[in-house]
Design a protein around this motif. Structure first.
Motif, PDB file in Angstrom:
ATOM      1  N   ALA A 205       0.739  -0.880   0.679  1.00  0.00           N
ATOM      2  CA  ALA A 205      -0.186   0.361   0.020  1.00  0.00           C
ATOM      3  C   ALA A 205       0.826   1.183  -0.396  1.00  0.00           C
ATOM      4  O   ALA A 205       2.005   1.628   0.561  1.00  0.00           O
ATOM      5  CB  ALA A 205      -0.739   0.256   1.145  1.00  0.00           C
ATOM      6  N   ASN A 208       0.993   8.569   1.972  1.00  0.00           N
ATOM      7  CA  ASN A 208       1.659  10.077   1.801  1.00  0.00           C
ATOM      8  C   ASN A 208       1.739  10.565   3.193  1.00  0.00           C
ATOM      9  O   ASN A 208       1.374   9.821   3.802  1.00  0.00           O
ATOM     10  CB  ASN A 208       0.372  11.293   1.662  1.00  0.00           C
ATOM     11  CG  ASN A 208       1.032  12.174   1.054  1.00  0.00           C
ATOM     12  OD1 ASN A 208       2.736  12.394   1.212  1.00  0.00           O
ATOM     13  ND2 ASN A 208       0.168  13.299   1.245  1.00  0.00           N
ATOM     14  N   LEU A 242       2.520   9.467  -6.167  1.00  0.00           N
ATOM     15  CA  LEU A 242       1.160   9.126  -5.668  1.00  0.00           C
ATOM     16  C   LEU A 242       0.368   8.623  -6.551  1.00  0.00           C
ATOM     17  O   LEU A 242      -0.765   7.590  -6.826  1.00  0.00           O
ATOM     18  CB  LEU A 242       1.278   9.984  -4.580  1.00  0.00           C
ATOM     19  CG  LEU A 242       2.170  10.897  -3.775  1.00  0.00           C
ATOM     20  CD1 LEU A 242       1.444  11.546  -2.929  1.00  0.00           C
ATOM     21  CD2 LEU A 242       2.264   8.617  -3.024  1.00  0.00           C
ATOM     22  N   GLU A 243       0.197   9.479  -7.825  1.00  0.00           N
ATOM     23  CA  GLU A 243      -1.457   9.743  -8.544  1.00  0.00           C
ATOM     24  C   GLU A 243      -0.914   8.242  -9.793  1.00  0.00           C
ATOM     25  O   GLU A 243      -1.972   7.564  -9.796  1.00  0.00           O
ATOM     26  CB  GLU A 243      -1.504  10.566  -9.366  1.00  0.00           C
ATOM     27  CG  GLU A 243      -1.820  12.287  -8.315  1.00  0.00           C
ATOM     28  CD  GLU A 243      -1.988  13.481  -9.972  1.00  0.00           C
ATOM     29  OE1 GLU A 243      -1.447  13.518 -10.512  1.00  0.00           O
ATOM     30  OE2 GLU A 243      -2.423  14.276  -9.084  1.00  0.00           O
ATOM     31  N   ASP A 246      -1.766   4.681  -8.042  1.00  0.00           N
ATOM     32  CA  ASP A 246      -2.791   4.489  -7.564  1.00  0.00           C
ATOM     33  C   ASP A 246      -3.544   4.430  -8.682  1.00  0.00           C
ATOM     34  O   ASP A 246      -4.343   2.992  -8.715  1.00  0.00           O
ATOM     35  CB  ASP A 246      -3.573   5.809  -6.870  1.00  0.00           C
ATOM     36  CG  ASP A 246      -4.813   6.051  -6.513  1.00  0.00           C
ATOM     37  OD1 ASP A 246      -5.099   4.747  -5.778  1.00  0.00           O
ATOM     38  OD2 ASP A 246      -5.624   6.889  -6.715  1.00  0.00           O
ATOM     39  N   LYS A 249      -2.206   0.664  -9.729  1.00  0.00           N
ATOM     40  CA  LYS A 249      -2.719  -0.337  -8.845  1.00  0.00           C
ATOM     41  C   LYS A 249      -4.246  -0.037  -9.192  1.00  0.00           C
ATOM     42  O   LYS A 249      -4.843  -1.665  -8.975  1.00  0.00           O
ATOM     43  CB  LYS A 249      -2.806   0.168  -7.182  1.00  0.00           C
ATOM     44  CG  LYS A 249      -1.424   0.036  -7.166  1.00  0.00           C
ATOM     45  CD  LYS A 249      -1.128   0.090  -5.918  1.00  0.00           C
ATOM     46  CE  LYS A 249      -2.042  -1.150  -4.333  1.00  0.00           C
ATOM     47  NZ  LYS A 249      -1.555  -1.422  -4.136  1.00  0.00           N
ATOM     48  N   LYS A 250      -4.685   0.189  -9.648  1.00  0.00           N
ATOM     49  CA  LYS A 250      -6.349   0.614  -9.728  1.00  0.00           C
ATOM     50  C   LYS A 250      -6.549  -0.429 -11.172  1.00  0.00           C
ATOM     51  O   LYS A 250      -7.818  -1.034 -11.438  1.00  0.00           O
ATOM     52  CB  LYS A 250      -7.128   2.033  -9.746  1.00  0.00           C
ATOM     53  CG  LYS A 250      -6.863   2.788  -8.030  1.00  0.00           C
ATOM     54  CD  LYS A 250      -8.092   3.761  -8.254  1.00  0.00           C
ATOM     55  CE  LYS A 250      -8.389   4.711  -7.141  1.00  0.00           C
ATOM     56  NZ  LYS A 250      -8.905   5.888  -7.083  1.00  0.00           N
ATOM     57  N   GLU A 347     -12.726   2.585  -0.435  1.00  0.00           N
ATOM     58  CA  GLU A 347     -11.856   3.407  -0.896  1.00  0.00           C
ATOM     59  C   GLU A 347     -11.993   4.490   1.086  1.00  0.00           C
ATOM     60  O   GLU A 347     -10.558   4.967   1.514  1.00  0.00           O
ATOM     61  CB  GLU A 347     -12.036   4.433  -1.037  1.00  0.00           C
ATOM     62  CG  GLU A 347     -10.714   5.955  -2.158  1.00  0.00           C
ATOM     63  CD  GLU A 347      -9.775   5.766  -2.012  1.00  0.00           C
ATOM     64  OE1 GLU A 347      -8.993   6.190  -1.490  1.00  0.00           O
ATOM     65  OE2 GLU A 347      -8.843   4.872  -2.571  1.00  0.00           O
ATOM     66  N   ARG A 350      -9.846   2.368   3.757  1.00  0.00           N
ATOM     67  CA  ARG A 350      -8.059   3.176   3.580  1.00  0.00           C
ATOM     68  C   ARG A 350      -8.042   4.425   4.357  1.00  0.00           C
ATOM     69  O   ARG A 350      -6.728   4.790   5.129  1.00  0.00           O
ATOM     70  CB  ARG A 350      -8.023   2.869   2.240  1.00  0.00           C
ATOM     71  CG  ARG A 350      -6.883   2.593   2.232  1.00  0.00           C
ATOM     72  CD  ARG A 350      -6.217   3.244   0.619  1.00  0.00           C
ATOM     73  NE  ARG A 350      -6.586   4.211  -0.232  1.00  0.00           N
ATOM     74  CZ  ARG A 350      -6.028   5.245  -0.423  1.00  0.00           C
ATOM     75  NH1 ARG A 350      -4.642   5.777   0.054  1.00  0.00           N
ATOM     76  NH2 ARG A 350      -6.354   6.816  -0.780  1.00  0.00           N
ATOM     77  N   GLN A 351      -8.975   5.910   3.968  1.00  0.00           N
ATOM     78  CA  GLN A 351      -8.338   6.732   4.328  1.00  0.00           C
ATOM     79  C   GLN A 351      -8.279   6.729   5.764  1.00  0.00           C
ATOM     80  O   GLN A 351      -7.289   7.718   6.822  1.00  0.00           O
ATOM     81  CB  GLN A 351      -9.419   7.975   3.856  1.00  0.00           C
ATOM     82  CG  GLN A 351      -9.053   7.728   2.698  1.00  0.00           C
ATOM     83  CD  GLN A 351     -10.168   9.239   2.291  1.00  0.00           C
ATOM     84  OE1 GLN A 351     -10.827   9.537   2.451  1.00  0.00           O
ATOM     85  NE2 GLN A 351     -10.329   9.230   0.524  1.00  0.00           N
ATOM     86  N   GLU A 354      -5.388   5.025   7.284  1.00  0.00           N
ATOM     87  CA  GLU A 354      -4.562   6.032   7.942  1.00  0.00           C
ATOM     88  C   GLU A 354      -4.242   6.927   8.624  1.00  0.00           C
ATOM     89  O   GLU A 354      -3.045   7.695   9.137  1.00  0.00           O
ATOM     90  CB  GLU A 354      -4.213   6.482   6.299  1.00  0.00           C
ATOM     91  CG  GLU A 354      -4.031   5.339   4.538  1.00  0.00           C
ATOM     92  CD  GLU A 354      -3.733   6.379   3.770  1.00  0.00           C
ATOM     93  OE1 GLU A 354      -4.283   7.866   3.349  1.00  0.00           O
ATOM     94  OE2 GLU A 354      -3.700   5.830   2.881  1.00  0.00           O
TER      95      GLU A 354
END
Length: 686
Positions: A205, A208, A242-243, A246, A249-250, A347, A350-351, A354
């Motif tokens: 995973a 940031n 990061l973008e 992401d 992975k998607k 999603e 996950r946030q 974090e």
């Protein structure tokens, strides 16, 4: 208010008022104690008057305070509603934008594929092949068909524990994996990098890392139970990484899901539906003919409500919503709409995870003690991540204990410092154990991790303990007292069923052994030095008080028959060397027994035997060499004292302290026989 009081108030309220100069001038101008008392009373009256004025102002404005508080409450409610509306608008705009972008991308992709059906794929693979030729040990990476390069660049890897730079790396992001290669210091031809690690996209995973100057432009890759931190050149490159990570992975997850859908055979028999609404396999087997009612308002607003809860740090509310959804979908089939809802909720989960992980970071929750972590830990456990919660909780407490030990000032006597050190460490350990037992009561599998952590923490404590007690060459009595204090504090942990006494003893064995052997060597050298100056004369203490003090010392050491060897006035019928040896020997035995653990049995026994041998051999040598009958008789008396009084007392006290007889000391005493000689005899001690 009088004119004097007004003048005094203005003086005290002036911005340049200096209390020290004011008191100094007042003392010089006052005639005596009475003037100072009167001036003190004036200041006290002024303080009381000021307090009364403050109370009146508070009472006067109290209604305004209440009205202001109500207005603030109304404004807060309106801001919450506005935030909710903005969140809805943002979600709608994102959905519209995503739909438009998806349509444009599909059309562009079709046009490119029609125009260049093979060139794009070949170019990507050719680019990856040319780059991998520069990586030592990366030739087999292209064996996987369809693998191509997405993004690559230079990064700097940092140590996770102390945030210090480790090495410069080059990272290759491919459509199904992430390759990390280190820079070669000595390049060979076209080869610039060396293969370091390869991670599948679904195995890690990306998190940031918040900027904390000078540590900035960083992101973390989590591969349980490990993690790695990388720093980019600037914030723009960090955002790109990061973008792209992401999106890649998607794309990989979408491709795998479609592949599974194509491989599932069609069957007229309805597949069994799982009770887990978030199980992907069950989602593929669900009967498309069954519909789940997702029309309730709370379900429609669930993603936005989760965003609000996370933003407002209402972690309990967020987890309550997730539990409510889980309970609602528990017995329902997993349809396409449920899968879409699940993707949105995942999603947010996950946030939320974090944020909770950040809450458990040491720089967030050290000050509040173990209880400060309870909120984040409990919510992680409710999310089904008890292992991660346990790991983060113990890491947090390890840093807290280490920080507390480092902040302890080394001052004053060693024993005082050890008292403070033990109090801080074992109190922290006890509080951590109680909090752990409370937080993880239903997760018995985590208890083994706590035991391992406790041993690690004890090792950290012993390092600080040994550095102060043993490395500073303290006396054996001080070291014994410090070890006793540590053992007494360690016993406090038994009230919660945690006994670390054996761990403490095993970690101290090396230092205690070195201390015993070092002090033994000191006694041996001191005894040899006194032996070299031995004149075999009776000991004269000069004063009766000194003789009485010596008798008390010997009686307290267990030598109850010492009075037999004292004469009239200030004389002792023993030599100074033998008396000094006896005192040092018994002191060493006492401190050694206080430090005793089974692992030190032979060390202590052999040390005692070596010390005794020095004295016995000296007496034996003196008997063989002495020709004066009177001195020889005096030597015999000292030898009898050692054989009949000192050695039996050492054996008795050793057996009482250890619980078993000292066979080596018994054999040593048997090898020496009590000397009974007449003036004409020349028989020796041994």
């Amino acid at each position: 208010m009088s004119e004097t009081g007004s003048r005094l108030r203005r003086l005290l309220e002036s911005p340049n008022f200096d209390p020290q100069n004011y008191v100094k001038q007042l003392s010089q101008q006052s005639d005596g104690d009475r003037d100072l008392q009167e001036h003190r009373q004036k200041i006290q009256n002024l303080a009381d008057e000021t307090a009364q004025n403050l109370k009146k102002n508070v009472y006067k404005n109290y209604r305004q305070f209440i009205e202001t508080a109500k207005e603030i409450s109304y404004l807060e409610s309106e801001m919450y509603q506005l935030s909710h509306i903005l969140t809805e608008q943002k979600s709608i705009m994102e959905s519209v934008t995503q739909a438009l972008l998806s349509t444009d991308k599909d059309e562009t992709s079709k046009e490119m594929q029609a125009a260049f059906p093979k060139e794009t794929e070949e170019v990507k693979q050719r680019t990856l092949t040319s780059l991998l030729e520069k990586v030592e040990g990366g030739k087999n990476i292209m064996d996987t068909p369809g693998r191509h390069l997405v993004y690559n660049g230079d990064l700097v890897e940092y140590d996770v524990d102390n945030m210090s730079p480790i090495q410069k790396v080059h990272v290759f992001l491919m459509n199904d994996c992430l390759l990390i290669a280190t820079w070669l210091p000595n390049r060979r031809g076209a080869v610039k990098y060396k293969y370091n690690a390869l991670y599948e996209l679904e195995s890690f995973a990306v998190v940031n890392v918040k900027d904390n100057p000078p540590m900035k432009d960083m992101f973390k890759i989590l591969m349980f139970p490990d993690s790695r931190i990388f720093q980019t050149e600037n914030s723009k490159i960090k955002k790109e990484w990061l973008e792209i990570l992401d999106v890649t992975k998607k794309n990989k997850a979408t491709k795998d899901r479609r592949k599974k859908e194509e491989e599932v055979p069609t069957s007229p028999v309805r597949a069994e539906v799982s009770t887990n609404p978030f199980d992907e396999d069950d989602g593929e087997q669900a009967d498309a003919g069954e519909n789940v009612d997702l029309s309730p308002e709370w379900i429609q607003e669930l993603p936005e409500d989760l965003d609000v809860c996370i933003a407002q740090r209402d972690f309990e509310g967020a987890v309550d919503l997730l539990d409510k959804l889980h309970e609602y979908l528990k017995d329902q089939p997993v349809t396409q709409k449920v899968k879409e809802l699940r993707n949105k909720v995942d999603e947010r989960v996950r946030q939320l995870t974090e944020v909770l992980v950040f809450e458990l970071s040491p720089d967030r929750s050290l000050r509040g003690g173990p209880k400060a972590t309870r909120r984040a830990v409990s919510q992680l456990i409710r999310l089904g991540q008890s292992t991660k919660a346990c790991e983060l909780f113990l890491k947090n407490r390890a840093v807290a204990v280490q920080t507390a030990i480092r902040q302890l000032r080394i001052e004053g006597a060693t024993l005082l410092y050890i008292h403070k050190l033990c109090n801080i460490f074992f109190t922290s350990l006890l509080e951590t154990a109680k909090e752990f037992e409370m937080d993880f009561a239903g997760n018995t599998g985590c208890y083994s991790a706590f035991v391992v952590w406790s041993r690690s923490a004890m090792r950290m404590f012993v390092d600080a303990f040994s550095k102060q007690v043993f490395d500073s060459k303290e006396s054996l009595s001080t070291a014994a007292e410090c070890v006793k204090v540590a053992k007494e504090h360690c016993q406090q942990l038994t009230e919660i069923g945690l006994d670390l006494t054996f761990t403490l003893q095993s970690l101290l064995v090396k230092d205690v052994t070195a201390a015993l052997l070092g002090y033994k060597d000191i006694i041996v050298e001191a005894t040899k030095h006194r032996n070299s100056e031995e004149m075999w004369r009776k000991m004269n203490l000069m004063t009766p008080e000194a003789l009485a003090k010596l008798k008390d010392e010997m009686r307290s050491s267990g030598m109850s028959t010492f009075d037999m060897y004292t004469g009239d006035d200030c004389w002792v019928n023993l030599s100074y060397t033998v008396v000094a040896f006896t005192k040092q020997m018994l002191s060493f035995l006492e401190e050694g027994l206080r430090l005793y653990i089974p692992e030190l049995h032979m060390v202590l026994l052999e040390s005692l035997r070596e010390i005794i041998l020095v004295a016995v051999q000296h007496v034996d040598y003196s008997l063989r060499c002495e020709q004066d009958p009177e001195k020889k008789a005096f030597i015999v008396l000292n030898a009898a004292f050692l054989h009949d009084t000192v050695l039996p007392e050492v054996e008795r006290r050793f057996e009482e302290g250890v619980g078993k007889p000292a066979k080596q000391l018994q054999d040593l005493r048997k090898s020496t026989r009590p000397v009974r000689i007449n003036p004409e005899s020349t028989t020796s001690l041994v």
